[in-house]
Design a protein around this motif. Structure first.
Motif, short mmCIF file in Angstrom:
data_model
loop_
_atom_site.label_atom_id
_atom_site.label_comp_id
_atom_site.label_asym_id
_atom_site.label_seq_id
_atom_site.Cartn_x
_atom_site.Cartn_y
_atom_site.Cartn_z
N TRP A 86 8.92 26.42 65.18
CA TRP A 86 9.49 27.76 65.13
C TRP A 86 8.43 28.81 65.44
CZ3 TRP A 86 7.14 31.01 61.68
CH2 TRP A 86 6.36 30.38 60.69
N ALA A 87 8.90 30.01 65.73
CA ALA A 87 7.99 31.13 65.98
C ALA A 87 8.70 32.42 65.63
CB ALA A 87 7.57 31.16 67.45
N ALA A 88 7.93 33.38 65.14
CA ALA A 88 8.40 34.76 64.93
C ALA A 88 7.44 35.63 65.72
CB ALA A 88 8.38 35.11 63.45
N LYS A 89 7.92 36.23 66.81
CA LYS A 89 7.05 36.97 67.72
C LYS A 89 7.60 38.36 67.96
CE LYS A 89 4.06 33.74 69.01
NZ LYS A 89 2.66 33.95 69.36
N ALA A 145 9.77 25.86 56.23
CA ALA A 145 9.58 24.60 56.97
C ALA A 145 8.63 23.71 56.19
CB ALA A 145 9.02 24.88 58.37
N GLY A 146 8.93 22.42 56.14
CA GLY A 146 8.06 21.46 55.48
C GLY A 146 7.76 21.82 54.03
N GLY A 147 8.75 22.37 53.33
CA GLY A 147 8.58 22.69 51.92
C GLY A 147 7.72 23.91 51.65
N LYS A 148 7.45 24.68 52.69
CA LYS A 148 6.62 25.88 52.52
C LYS A 148 7.35 27.12 53.01
CE LYS A 148 1.66 25.34 53.03
NZ LYS A 148 0.61 25.16 54.04
N LEU A 149 7.01 28.24 52.40
CA LEU A 149 7.51 29.53 52.88
C LEU A 149 6.39 30.20 53.67
CD1 LEU A 149 9.54 31.98 52.75
CD2 LEU A 149 8.22 32.73 50.76
N PRO A 160 4.08 28.13 48.30
CA PRO A 160 4.91 26.95 48.04
C PRO A 160 6.35 27.39 47.81
CG PRO A 160 3.01 27.04 46.56
CD PRO A 160 3.08 28.34 47.27
N ILE A 161 7.28 26.60 48.29
CA ILE A 161 8.69 26.97 48.21
C ILE A 161 9.12 27.09 46.74
CG2 ILE A 161 9.75 24.67 48.28
CD1 ILE A 161 10.83 27.59 50.42
#
Ligand SMILES: NC(=O)C[C@H](N)C(=O)O
Length: 153
Positions: free
Chosen positions: A115-118, A130-134, A147-148
């Motif tokens: 993912w990307a936010a640009k 993503a992957g348990g992280k915010l 951590p989520i």
């Protein structure tokens, strides 16, 4: 965004466990526009686009410019041609600037979950899980993580 009054455009993109991508975009539009203006947000390919073959995109910015280059579709097309979400977003935003001297912000996810936010605007509040992280940020280059569990209490 400099010089343009915004009304809290909100976008979301997602990938589910079955490999389906989705996008959603909601907006209050822009100030000082003609009565009846529709803008880019509800126009497929401009305010958003999702295709399981590549990924999903949601956009914010000046609708008239975004529609001229169908920014969301352009970014998914870039991903179809092999670009990562970050490269596809940067290339799409560069096109918006080169062709129309306009700025925007986008969130992108591909069908592998990258993912990307640009954005080329002054700032854009964004967040990703993503992957348990915010992950989140507002200013250019700002990427914070937590951590989520911290937000699920
Ligand atoms: N802030 C925005 O995203 C505005 C929206 N794209 C519009 O032109 O209506």
């Amino acid at each position: 965004m400099s010089g343009v009054s915004e009304h809290e455009t909100i976008g979301a993109v997602a990938l589910d466990t079955a490999g389906n991508v989705a996008c959603a975009t909601s907006t209050g539009g822009l100030s000082n526009t003609l009565m009846g203006r529709i803008g880019d947000t509800p126009c497929i390919g401009s305010g958003g686009y999702a295709d399981n073959l590549s990924g999903a995109v949601s956009t914010t910015g000046t609708g008239e410019a975004i529609m001229k280059i169908t920014l969301a579709r352009l970014i998914t097309f870039n991903m179809e041609r092999g670009m990562s979400p970050a490269e596809a977003a940067d290339t799409g935003l560069k096109c918006l600037w080169t062709r129309l001297q306009n700025t925007a912000g986008v969130i992108v996810v591909n069908n592998a979950g990258d993912w990307a936010a640009k954005f080329t605007t002054d700032n854009m509040p964004w967040a990703a899980v993503a992957g348990g992280k915010l992950y989140y940020g507002i200013a250019l280059g700002e990427v914070r993580t937590s951590p989520i569990e911290d937000i699920c209490q």
